[in-house]
Structure formats: C-alpha cells, structure tokens
Design an enzyme around this catalytic site. Structure first.
Site, PDB file in Angstrom:
ATOM      1  N   TRP A 204       3.214  -2.294  -8.394  1.00 57.93           N
ATOM      2  CA  TRP A 204       3.174  -3.510  -7.592  1.00 57.93           C
ATOM      3  C   TRP A 204       2.906  -4.771  -8.408  1.00 57.93           C
ATOM      4  O   TRP A 204       3.116  -5.866  -7.912  1.00 57.93           O
ATOM      5  CB  TRP A 204       2.111  -3.360  -6.508  1.00 57.93           C
ATOM      6  CG  TRP A 204       2.688  -2.850  -5.237  1.00 57.93           C
ATOM      7  CD1 TRP A 204       3.417  -1.702  -5.075  1.00 57.93           C
ATOM      8  CD2 TRP A 204       2.617  -3.487  -3.965  1.00 57.93           C
ATOM      9  NE1 TRP A 204       3.787  -1.594  -3.757  1.00 57.93           N
ATOM     10  CE2 TRP A 204       3.300  -2.660  -3.054  1.00 57.93           C
ATOM     11  CE3 TRP A 204       2.016  -4.653  -3.486  1.00 57.93           C
ATOM     12  CZ2 TRP A 204       3.416  -2.983  -1.702  1.00 57.93           C
ATOM     13  CZ3 TRP A 204       2.133  -4.958  -2.149  1.00 57.93           C
ATOM     14  CH2 TRP A 204       2.827  -4.142  -1.270  1.00 57.93           C
TER      15      TRP A 204
ATOM     16  N   TYR B 248       7.322   1.513 -12.703  1.00 57.10           N
ATOM     17  CA  TYR B 248       7.050   1.362 -11.271  1.00 57.10           C
ATOM     18  C   TYR B 248       5.646   0.827 -11.028  1.00 57.10           C
ATOM     19  O   TYR B 248       4.691   1.281 -11.653  1.00 57.10           O
ATOM     20  CB  TYR B 248       7.196   2.700 -10.529  1.00 57.10           C
ATOM     21  CG  TYR B 248       6.979   2.514  -9.053  1.00 57.10           C
ATOM     22  CD1 TYR B 248       7.991   1.981  -8.276  1.00 57.10           C
ATOM     23  CD2 TYR B 248       5.752   2.780  -8.463  1.00 57.10           C
ATOM     24  CE1 TYR B 248       7.788   1.741  -6.919  1.00 57.10           C
ATOM     25  CE2 TYR B 248       5.539   2.541  -7.107  1.00 57.10           C
ATOM     26  CZ  TYR B 248       6.561   2.018  -6.342  1.00 57.10           C
ATOM     27  OH  TYR B 248       6.357   1.772  -5.013  1.00 57.10           O
TER      28      TYR B 248
HETATM   29  N1  LIG Z   1      -1.445  10.511  -2.792  1.00 57.05           N
HETATM   30  C1  LIG Z   1      -0.799   9.367  -2.594  1.00 57.05           C
HETATM   31  N2  LIG Z   1      -0.347   8.674  -3.654  1.00 57.05           N
HETATM   32  C2  LIG Z   1       0.310   7.510  -3.461  1.00 57.05           C
HETATM   33  C3  LIG Z   1       0.525   6.995  -2.163  1.00 57.05           C
HETATM   34  C4  LIG Z   1       0.037   7.749  -1.055  1.00 57.05           C
HETATM   35  O1  LIG Z   1       0.204   7.362   0.119  1.00 57.05           O
HETATM   36  N3  LIG Z   1      -0.631   8.923  -1.314  1.00 57.05           N
HETATM   37  N4  LIG Z   1       1.192   5.816  -1.994  1.00 57.05           N
HETATM   38  C5  LIG Z   1       2.160   5.463  -3.021  1.00 57.05           C
HETATM   39  C6  LIG Z   1       2.655   4.107  -2.862  1.00 57.05           C
HETATM   40  S1  LIG Z   1       3.370   3.745  -1.329  1.00 57.05           S
HETATM   41  C7  LIG Z   1       2.649   3.188  -3.847  1.00 57.05           C
HETATM   42  S2  LIG Z   1       3.469   1.698  -3.604  1.00 57.05           S
HETATM   43  C8  LIG Z   1       2.041   3.462  -5.145  1.00 57.05           C
HETATM   44  C9  LIG Z   1       1.343   2.244  -5.762  1.00 57.05           C
HETATM   45  O2  LIG Z   1       1.161   2.440  -7.108  1.00 57.05           O
HETATM   46  P1  LIG Z   1       1.001   1.231  -8.138  1.00 57.05           P
HETATM   47  O3  LIG Z   1       1.840   0.075  -7.712  1.00 57.05           O
HETATM   48  O4  LIG Z   1       1.220   1.758  -9.494  1.00 57.05           O
HETATM   49  O5  LIG Z   1      -0.523   0.855  -7.922  1.00 57.05           O
HETATM   50  P2  LIG Z   1      -1.356  -0.451  -8.322  1.00 57.05           P
HETATM   51  O6  LIG Z   1      -2.772  -0.033  -8.363  1.00 57.05           O
HETATM   52  O7  LIG Z   1      -1.006  -1.573  -7.395  1.00 57.05           O
HETATM   53  O8  LIG Z   1      -0.842  -0.755  -9.790  1.00 57.05           O
HETATM   54  C10 LIG Z   1      -0.475  -2.021 -10.234  1.00 57.05           C
HETATM   55  C11 LIG Z   1      -1.005  -2.193 -11.649  1.00 57.05           C
HETATM   56  O9  LIG Z   1      -0.542  -3.454 -12.149  1.00 57.05           O
HETATM   57  C12 LIG Z   1      -1.623  -4.101 -12.829  1.00 57.05           C
HETATM   58  N5  LIG Z   1      -1.363  -5.550 -12.827  1.00 57.05           N
HETATM   59  C13 LIG Z   1      -1.697  -6.459 -11.890  1.00 57.05           C
HETATM   60  N6  LIG Z   1      -1.298  -7.681 -12.261  1.00 57.05           N
HETATM   61  C14 LIG Z   1      -0.685  -7.552 -13.461  1.00 57.05           C
HETATM   62  C15 LIG Z   1      -0.057  -8.475 -14.367  1.00 57.05           C
HETATM   63  O10 LIG Z   1       0.045  -9.665 -14.125  1.00 57.05           O
HETATM   64  N7  LIG Z   1       0.473  -7.948 -15.521  1.00 57.05           N
HETATM   65  C16 LIG Z   1       0.403  -6.623 -15.826  1.00 57.05           C
HETATM   66  N8  LIG Z   1       0.939  -6.216 -16.978  1.00 57.05           N
HETATM   67  N9  LIG Z   1      -0.205  -5.740 -14.988  1.00 57.05           N
HETATM   68  C17 LIG Z   1      -0.722  -6.201 -13.829  1.00 57.05           C
HETATM   69  C18 LIG Z   1      -2.839  -3.702 -12.036  1.00 57.05           C
HETATM   70  O11 LIG Z   1      -4.018  -3.883 -12.799  1.00 57.05           O
HETATM   71  C19 LIG Z   1      -2.523  -2.231 -11.725  1.00 57.05           C
HETATM   72  O12 LIG Z   1      -2.973  -1.383 -12.739  1.00 57.05           O
HETATM   73  O13 LIG Z   1       1.109   4.537  -5.016  1.00 57.05           O
HETATM   74  C20 LIG Z   1       1.692   5.703  -4.455  1.00 57.05           C
HETATM   75  N10 LIG Z   1       0.771   6.830  -4.548  1.00 57.05           N
HETATM   76  N1  LIG Z   2      -5.359  -2.086   2.547  1.00 59.44           N
HETATM   77  C1  LIG Z   2      -4.203  -1.627   2.035  1.00 59.44           C
HETATM   78  N2  LIG Z   2      -3.058  -1.782   2.720  1.00 59.44           N
HETATM   79  C2  LIG Z   2      -1.888  -1.324   2.197  1.00 59.44           C
HETATM   80  C3  LIG Z   2      -1.838  -0.724   0.908  1.00 59.44           C
HETATM   81  C4  LIG Z   2      -3.071  -0.570   0.205  1.00 59.44           C
HETATM   82  O1  LIG Z   2      -3.108  -0.023  -0.910  1.00 59.44           O
HETATM   83  N3  LIG Z   2      -4.220  -1.030   0.794  1.00 59.44           N
HETATM   84  N4  LIG Z   2      -0.642  -0.305   0.390  1.00 59.44           N
HETATM   85  C5  LIG Z   2       0.595  -0.864   0.949  1.00 59.44           C
HETATM   86  C6  LIG Z   2       1.761  -0.048   0.584  1.00 59.44           C
HETATM   87  S1  LIG Z   2       2.348  -0.110  -0.998  1.00 59.44           S
HETATM   88  C7  LIG Z   2       2.433   0.705   1.471  1.00 59.44           C
HETATM   89  S2  LIG Z   2       3.838   1.543   1.003  1.00 59.44           S
HETATM   90  C8  LIG Z   2       1.994   0.804   2.886  1.00 59.44           C
HETATM   91  C9  LIG Z   2       2.010   2.256   3.327  1.00 59.44           C
HETATM   92  O2  LIG Z   2       1.984   2.327   4.707  1.00 59.44           O
HETATM   93  P1  LIG Z   2       1.816   3.750   5.398  1.00 59.44           P
HETATM   94  O3  LIG Z   2       2.565   4.761   4.642  1.00 59.44           O
HETATM   95  O4  LIG Z   2       2.132   3.609   6.832  1.00 59.44           O
HETATM   96  O5  LIG Z   2       0.242   3.922   5.197  1.00 59.44           O
HETATM   97  P2  LIG Z   2      -0.740   5.183   5.088  1.00 59.44           P
HETATM   98  O6  LIG Z   2      -2.096   4.565   5.105  1.00 59.44           O
HETATM   99  O7  LIG Z   2      -0.387   6.035   3.944  1.00 59.44           O
HETATM  100  O8  LIG Z   2      -0.498   5.990   6.405  1.00 59.44           O
HETATM  101  C10 LIG Z   2      -0.706   5.435   7.705  1.00 59.44           C
HETATM  102  C11 LIG Z   2      -1.312   6.464   8.614  1.00 59.44           C
HETATM  103  O9  LIG Z   2      -0.417   7.549   8.798  1.00 59.44           O
HETATM  104  C12 LIG Z   2      -1.180   8.673   9.229  1.00 59.44           C
HETATM  105  N5  LIG Z   2      -0.455   9.888   8.867  1.00 59.44           N
HETATM  106  C13 LIG Z   2      -0.416  10.508   7.671  1.00 59.44           C
HETATM  107  N6  LIG Z   2       0.384  11.599   7.721  1.00 59.44           N
HETATM  108  C14 LIG Z   2       0.869  11.649   8.995  1.00 59.44           C
HETATM  109  C15 LIG Z   2       1.763  12.536   9.685  1.00 59.44           C
HETATM  110  O10 LIG Z   2       2.306  13.494   9.125  1.00 59.44           O
HETATM  111  N7  LIG Z   2       2.023  12.257  10.990  1.00 59.44           N
HETATM  112  C16 LIG Z   2       1.470  11.195  11.639  1.00 59.44           C
HETATM  113  N8  LIG Z   2       1.799  10.997  12.906  1.00 59.44           N
HETATM  114  N9  LIG Z   2       0.616  10.361  11.016  1.00 59.44           N
HETATM  115  C17 LIG Z   2       0.340  10.572   9.712  1.00 59.44           C
HETATM  116  C18 LIG Z   2      -2.512   8.565   8.522  1.00 59.44           C
HETATM  117  O11 LIG Z   2      -3.562   8.894   9.418  1.00 59.44           O
HETATM  118  C19 LIG Z   2      -2.552   7.119   8.045  1.00 59.44           C
HETATM  119  O12 LIG Z   2      -3.723   6.411   8.458  1.00 59.44           O
HETATM  120  O13 LIG Z   2       0.674   0.308   3.032  1.00 59.44           O
HETATM  121  C20 LIG Z   2       0.518  -0.991   2.458  1.00 59.44           C
HETATM  122  N10 LIG Z   2      -0.754  -1.509   2.900  1.00 59.44           N
HETATM  123 MO   LIG Z   3       3.935   1.478  -1.330  1.00 59.10          MO
END
Ligand SMILES: Nc1nc2c(c(=O)[nH]1)N[C@H]1C(S)=C(S)[C@@H](COP(=O)(O)OP(=O)(O)OC[C@H]3O[C@@H](n4cnc5c(=O)[nH]c(N)nc54)[C@H](O)[C@@H]3O)O[C@H]1N2
Ligand SMILES: Nc1nc2c(c(=O)[nH]1)N[C@H]1C(S)=C(S)[C@@H](COP(=O)(O)OP(=O)(O)OC[C@H]3O[C@@H](n4cnc5c(=O)[nH]c(N)nc54)[C@H](O)[C@@H]3O)O[C@H]1N2
Ligand SMILES: [Mo]
Length: 772
Positions: A114, A112
């Site tokens: 991005w 898993y």
């Molecule tokens: N507490 C908490 N935890 C969360 C979340 C949260 O809201 N709260 N959000 C969750 C969500 S929504 C997501 S999507 C995940 C994201 O979690 P990840 O998708 O695992 O996070 P990234 O840091 O984007 O990891 C991508 C990795 O791919 C590597 N990479 C980039 N390009 C390449 C390439 O060309 N080849 C290879 N082999 N590697 C490459 C990057 O260096 C990086 O280490 O985190 C989750 N974790």
């Molecule tokens: N710059 C930047 N943008 C991103 C990403 C990143 O790593 N960096 N990651 C991307 C990815 S993979 C994803 S999945 C999306 C995630 O998109 P979201 O899940 O929507 O993003 P978050 O920033 O986790 O949360 C948005 C807001 O929800 C509010 N929130 C948290 N818990 C609660 C709750 O229980 N109730 C209410 N009402 N509000 C709450 C928080 O204040 C937070 O600022 O973002 C994407 N966009």
């Molecule tokens: Mo995500």
C-alpha cells in the site's frame, strides 16, 4: 525554542489532516475540516514520523557486505551503516550484474503493498517506473484485496469495476432499498481506510441515513461485530467460508417456490438452465435446498428460506464484503451472489441487485462524479512478465515450474534479485514460515523503508525512505470527493531520502534518468499530475481551479454527481443495445469461457466447493477452530503498529485473539491470558480476549502485528500469517486464501518470551576506510 506552530495540509490512507509543526517536529494533527467522521489513526503521525524505529542511514547486511553470502541469516544478521554514495553504488552494480547475467526476468519488482497515500511519491509505482525504464522486471498481477473477484467477475459480468468502486450509489440505496443483506457485514473499522486517502469518511453517515429511511439490514457473518450499531442490523451467524452454500440454498428456495424473475432471466442472463440443473440436483442427485445448505453453513433452513422469500418480496440489495473472496474457492460466493441477485431480477433497478465492499473500504457507494483521481503512471514493463500476486513463495521456491492462471499456463521465473519498496510481505503473505524459506533463495534483496519493519530487517541493502510529511505530494481517492494538497511539513528524518530521488539517482547511474523523470522534479510532477485531470473536468463542463489556488487552499471539492449511479441500469433497460463485455453479452450464470478452461476447482457455474480448511473438513478433527484474520481496527495492515496508541490496545503485550467464552473455558483460558495458536504450519502467541458475539468454533485475530519469530516454531507477537494457508483460491484467479485456516489454541504455561518486534537490528557504523 520558538513557540510558533506551523500548519501543513496532508493526507494518509486513513484520512486528510493538518500537521502541526513546532521547532521542526510534528507535534499533532487536526482532522480535515470537511471530514464527517475523522479516524483517530491520524493522531499516531507524530510518534511514527519521529519513531526510534526510523532507519537513519543506508544499511547493508553484515554477511552480504563481507562476502555476498549467508542468505539464511536474513532476519538474524546485523547491519553496517554506509553513506549514500556507497549504498547507491552497491545497488547499481547488483542491478547491472543481474541484468547482464540473467536478464530482466531474474529481477522481481512486483513490490506489492500500500505504500503511502500521495500519488507522486507512491513507492510501489515508483519502483515499477524505475525498473521498467531500466529494462523491465517480473511484476505481480492482481492484489490481495479482491484478487479472486478481479479475475472471476469479467467472465460473468464483463468487468471488475464493482470492486474498484463503481457500485450503486448510497443515494439510491437510501431512497429505494428495503432489505440489505450484507454477507461479511459492514464493520466500520474498515471504512476508516481508503486507498489513496479519504477527505470525507462518509460510511457512518450513509448507514445512519439508511436506517432513518427504514431500511432493514441483515448481516451474515461469523461475528456480530460486523453489524454496526448505526445499522441496527439482525445478525445471522454463519460458519466461515460457507456463504456460497447459503446463497445456493436461497436460490433453490426461489426456484422451488417459483419466486424467480423469469423475465429478467430470459432477457438479461445466459446459462440459467445449467445453473438450475445444478440447484435442483439434476446432474448429481443432490438438490441444493435450504436443508442441504444448513448442514454446511450452520444457518437454520427456515432462516434461509424466510430470507429468500423476504428478498423476493422487497427491493433488495445483496452486498458481499471483499473478505468472502479472500478464502479458498473464494470465486464461488461472489458468483453465487450475482446469480442469486439475477434470480431476484432487481439488477439495474435503483437500490437493487448486488454490490461489493460496503464495509471493506471508505467510500464504497459514495456518490461521486465520474472524474479521474490523481494518478502517477508507471509506464510499460518491457519484460512483460508477471505472476499472480499471491504466488510469491511458489515463484521463489519453484523456478521453471508451470502454473495455471485464468486459462493460460505460465512458468515461474528464476529470481536472483528482489526489489521491494512500499510493501511488507512479512505482513501480507500467507504461511510466513514457508516464505522465510523461500526468502533465502535470491542472491540479493533490496528494500526501501522508512522504518525497520520485518521486511526491511530481512533485506541485504536497506535504503531509508522519507515519510509523507517530509515531502510535497498530491492525493485523492477514486471513491472520495476531494483532491488534496500534501505539503512538506518537516525536513527528512535522519539521512532518509524520497523514493523518487533514490530512483532518480540510480536511473542517472544507469543512463536512463530522463526516461524515469521525464525531465520533471517534485513540484513540476505535482502540477503535471494535477493538470492531467483538467481535460476530464472540461469534458464534464466543470472548471478545475488553477493549480496555485489548489495548492494554497489545500483542497478542491468535486461537485456532487448530476444523478444517482445504478449499476447496470442501461444494460437492464436495453440488454442488446448495451451488452456486457462477457462472452454472451449477458450476465453469465453459466460461462462457456470458464467451461473451456476445464478447471475442476472453478466449474462453469456457481457451486459449493469445500475449501481446503473449514469447520466441515476432516482436518477440523485435529484443528477444531476456524481462524478469521480480519483487518485491524487500530492501524492499516502493519503500518502504525509500533505507535504507542496502537500498542495500548494489545492484550498481554501481544495481538488480541477473540475467543468464544465456551471455547475458552474448554481450554482453561481466561481473559488476558497469553495463548498459543498453532497448526502444522506454525504457531504464534496472542492475548486472549473473550467475546460471546462470536460463533462457537471461530477465533478472530486481526492482521498486522509485526512479525517476530523466535524460530519457525514460534512467533511471539501475534502475526497470524504463520498459520494461514498459502494456496491459490483456484486455478482461475489464484487469489490469496488467507481466510481459510484451521487452528488449535491453548493456554501458554509459564513465562512467555519477550516480544522483540520493535527493537531495531544491531547496527554498526561503517568501519573507517573502504568497506568490504
Ligand atoms: N491473513 C491475512 N493476510 C492478509 C490479509 C488478510 O485479510 N488476512 N489482507 C491482505 C490485504 S487485503 C492486503 S492489501 C495486504 C496489505 O499488505 P501491505 O500493503 O504489504 O501492508 P502495509 O503494512 O500497508 O505495507 C506497506 C509498507 O510500506 C511502507 N511505507 C509506507 N510509506 C512508505 C514510503 O513512502 N516509502 C517506502 N519505501 N515505504 C513506505 C510501510 O512502512 C509498510 O511497511 O495484506 C494482506 N494480508
Ligand atoms: N482499519 C482498517 N481498515 C482497513 C484495512 C486495515 O488494515 N485497517 N485494510 C483495508 C484493505 S487493504 C482491504 S482489502 C479491506 C478489506 O476488507 P474486507 O476483506 O471486507 O475486511 P476483513 O476485515 O478482512 O473482513 C470483513 C469481515 O468479514 C468477516 N468474514 C470473514 N470470513 C467470512 C466468511 O467466510 N463469511 C462471512 N459471511 N464473513 C466473513 C469477518 O468477520 C470480518 O470482520 O479493508 C480495508 N480497511
Ligand atoms: Mo487490501
């Protein structure tokens, strides 16, 4: 030294840009000319491509190389650098051994993450392609982004398309919506990002147009920061994880005041009676009225009632951020918002109904014709095995144990080998101390990475991957109107290779190269991915330009759509002629399918179910602060964290943690102090940043600081996933519950330990002669 600067179009998840190259080095980036609001994140590229943290050579963990042992030293051991031939032979032999001795269900290839934006060189897709072609592996179902929604929504609305991008167009919202209620708000920091890359950052422009059109916006969130200035929104502070209760309170008001749309409920919905019974308290004696909701969510009952009346009196769109469903029992606020929208009766009308993710990702609601985005296919997994995405640690710790998931029972496989490319589980997973214990179980862990990330330095065999600018590719997002050419700008850094080529060589050793490559090399694949889109264009009576023209120009713009998309428009007009793919063919306010599962953690109608951790839990007496781990403004997850521009935003050399000034004062904490956040799962340090724009009792710490444990008692850098809880949202969806965590915070006394996250591990060149 030559003066000439060459220019190469490229694309990242944070936007399209032109890389400027001099003397073989990336020296700068210019935003894509058609981007209305480019993200500053593109300017980190030169530092990241030429970072001292790049992995130069294939590297093997010292104890693993010596005797295949000491798995507990993952993260501690140094590495021996080897040549490619040695490294590929080690990987091939391990895969062969594990496949022969234990079969494909002993290989975990979920991988898993991005990865990067280009579709051909998407590392996770290639990992699947390679492992599937070689006999299969254990995969992961769903994602961390909208894992609960993906498995709930098909039961209640027949599809999860509204989280992948198909929501009512912004055009329709600007033209018709008079009241937007955004649970979780619309934080513009998140709209910098689009999976697969954005040509145009459209969200800020849409917000400005909606405001100009006089749309009223109400943001319900624990922090005012979720209400962007461009929207001039009213802020209703709410306790985290209690939106489901507020929605029920609004629904009760509509019912009690006879403001619900009886005609819509009768024509388009199933199970209204059972839902109404619950709202009115006929079964449990507790009406879910606004006063009841106030006691849970902290929003005054009068505010809840007034908002419900306003919603019934105007064209209203209810929008939920994805974060709402990334908490324990995260199914409930999503079902609750659909049910509330059903009572309002505006689903299928222009600018009305429900939507998800307006502030979660760029392009949500961006008008776009229904044409495919470029895609590289992984093929079929012959092992047919997968686990719910966020049950990673459970799987590693509990082989042979049963688990429940969406109406079926699965058994966790016994994993011997983990293969990961394009993800960072030591970023994304919850309760990282528990993951560390689980990570010591597999016999072999193989990782491809460009950088020495926390996951790379916990692998046995590390293969250095190129970054986007070191290869040719094609990209584009399903939420955006551009197809983008990505041209190789510089030679591979160090001895890095493309993931595609690493797998090709391994497939050749395994005797299945043709199944993996289908006989195509990089450029023929890019052409193929492009040409795969042509039939859909022709079916829509559009002409996709010749490939060479696209490659030369650097992009193709999709035409604007012929008409506004309104979610469930046809269904509303003719529910029998255009039924939903639910059990009843209607919107389900009560689901017979879910009732049959018999899950007490996901009842058959929207409900308030207290999460494991929230401010109303008994545990809050000991851990009185709710930790919100939102997405970081200055990076994508853990990506770009080492860039100097990102590090400049740290507080006291660590990730910032936002605290209400009164919560800080009670603890003797001042702006800029090093603080320790802790609970019974772990502790991390952070830099205190005081903000009155927070509900009291809430602390906010963005995710993404590179994991840097001193030991399992203290993480030094500010990775909040040592504090989060690792349980599924419910047995139905098994989504991650990252946003349900209670903590305590205290001021750190004395000198804080130095952060070591950006020091590569000890590297030792291969001893002369054969390694072993
Ligand atoms: N507490 C908490 N935890 C969360 C979340 C949260 O809201 N709260 N959000 C969750 C969500 S929504 C997501 S999507 C995940 C994201 O979690 P990840 O998708 O695992 O996070 P990234 O840091 O984007 O990891 C991508 C990795 O791919 C590597 N990479 C980039 N390009 C390449 C390439 O060309 N080849 C290879 N082999 N590697 C490459 C990057 O260096 C990086 O280490 O985190 C989750 N974790
Ligand atoms: N710059 C930047 N943008 C991103 C990403 C990143 O790593 N960096 N990651 C991307 C990815 S993979 C994803 S999945 C999306 C995630 O998109 P979201 O899940 O929507 O993003 P978050 O920033 O986790 O949360 C948005 C807001 O929800 C509010 N929130 C948290 N818990 C609660 C709750 O229980 N109730 C209410 N009402 N509000 C709450 C928080 O204040 C937070 O600022 O973002 C994407 N966009
Ligand atoms: Mo995500």
């Amino acid at each position: 030294m030559s003066e000439a600067i060459s220019r190469y179009p490229s694309l990242s998840h944070w936007g399209a840009y032109t890389a400027l190259v001099r003397d073989g080095r990336v020296i700068g980036c210019e935003p894509f000319a058609h981007d209305q609001a480019p993200s500053p994140l593109i300017h980190t590229m030169p530092d990241m491509v030429h970072s001292p943290l790049r992995i130069a050579r294939p590297s093997v963990r010292a104890s693993w190389l010596r005797h295949r042992g000491a798995p507990e030293l993952r993260g501690v051991d140094g590495y021996v650098e080897v040549d490619w031939d040695t490294a590929l032979a080690l990987v091939h032999d391990e895969l062969q051994r594990v496949r022969a001795q234990h079969g494909p269900s002993a290989i975990f290839g979920g991988s898993y993450g991005w990865s990067s934006a280009g579709r051909l060189h998407h590392a996770r897709t290639l990992t699947h392609r390679f492992l599937y072609a070689g006999g299969g592996c254990v995969d992961q179902s769903g994602n961390y982004s909208w894992g609960a929604a993906q498995f709930l929504l098909p039961h209640i609305i027949g599809t999860y398309a509204p989280v992948t991008g198909r929501i009512t167009d912004w055009n329709s919202v600007v033209g018709h919506t008079r009241l937007l209620i955004a649970f979780g708000g619309i934080p513009l920091r998140n709209t910098q990002i689009a999976s697969g890359g954005a040509g145009d950052h459209s969200a800020p422009g849409w917000l400005a147009r909606a405001r100009q059109a006089g749309m009223r916006a109400v943001v319900v969130s624990p922090t005012r920061a979720d209400a962007p200035a461009a929207l001039a929104a009213e802020w209703i502070p709410i306790r985290p994880n209690t939106d489901a209760a507020m929605m029920l309170g609004m629904a009760h008001t509509l019912l009690a005041e006879d403001r619900h749309d009886r005609d819509f409920l009768a024509r388009c919905c199933n199970g209204f009676e059972q839902y109404a019974d619950y709202l009115l308290g006929r079964a449990d004696g507790q009406p879910k009225d606004a006063a009841w909701a106030e006691r849970i969510c902290g929003v005054p009952a009068d505010t809840i009632r007034a908002l419900a009346r306003d919603a019934a009196g105007a064209r209203t769109l209810l929008s939920c951020s994805w974060s709402l469903q990334r908490g324990h029992r995260g199914e409930q606020p999503y079902w609750g918002s659909v049910a509330l929208a059903a009572l309002l009766g505006q689903i299928g009308l222009p600018g009305g109904g429900f939507a998800f993710g307006h502030g979660s990702m760029n392009g949500a609601g961006n008008p776009r014709p229904d044409l495919p985005a470029p895609e590289m296919r992984a093929g079929r997994n012959p092992a047919g095995a997968s686990i719910p995405v966020a049950r990673l640690t459970d799987m590693l710790l509990q082989p042979g144990e049963p688990y429940e998931f969406n109406g079926r029972t699965g058994i966790y496989p016994d994993i011997r080998l983990v293969y990961w490319a394009g993800g960072n589980p030591f970023h994304h997973h919850q309760d990282l101390n528990r993951l560390m214990r689980a990570w010591a179980r597999p016999e072999t862990i193989i990782v491809h990475e460009p950088w020495w990330t926390p996951t790379a330095r916990r692998a046995d065999i590390v293969l250095p991957a190129t970054t986007t600018l070191e290869r040719n590719d094609i990209g584009g997002s399903s939420r955006d109107r551009y197809l983008l050419a990505m041209r190789q700008a510089v030679a591979p850094v160090g001895r890095s290779r493309n993931d595609f080529d690493i797998y090709r060589e391994l497939a050749a050793r395994g005797g299945f190269e043709l199944a993996y490559t289908e006989g195509r090399d990089e450029m023929t694949w890019i052409r193929h991915i492009y040409e795969q889109m042509r039939p859909a264009w022709e079916a829509a009576q559009l002409t996709l330009p010749a490939f060479d023209e696209f490659w030369e120009r650097g992009h193709v713009a999709l035409p604007p759509p012929a008409r506004d998309f309104v979610l469930f428009e046809q269904f509303r007009e003719d529910p029998a002629g255009h039924p939903l793919k639910t059990r009843s063919g209607r919107l389900e306010l009560h689901s017979a399918a879910i009732a049959e599962f018999g899950y007490d953690d996901c009842p058959p109608h929207p409900a308030w179910l207290p999460p494991v951790e929230w401010l109303g839990a008994e545990r809050a007496a000991r851990w009185p602060l709710h930790l919100v781990t939102c997405q970081p403004a200055d990076r994508l997850h853990s990506q770009l964290d080492p860039a100097p521009a990102t590090r400049a935003n740290q507080v006291a050399g660590r990730e910032a943690v936002l605290l209400h000034p009164d919560d800080a004062a009670e603890r003797g904490i001042a702006q800029g102090d090093v603080v320790r956040l802790f609970n019974d799962r772990g502790a991390c340090l952070g830099g205190a940043q005081l903000s009155a724009d927070l509900l009291r009792g809430v602390v906010v710490m963005p995710t993404g600081a590179w994991f840097d444990p001193q030991d399992d008692a203290l993480e030094r850098h500010g990775n909040p996933n040592v504090l989060t809880v690792d349980v599924g949202t419910s047995r139905l969806a098994q989504g991650p519950s990252a946003l349900s965590a209670l903590v305590q915070v205290e001021r750190w006394q004395g000198d804080a330990p130095a952060v070591r996250a950006f020091e590569p591990p000890a590297l030792q060149p291969e001893a002369s002669g054969a390694p072993r």
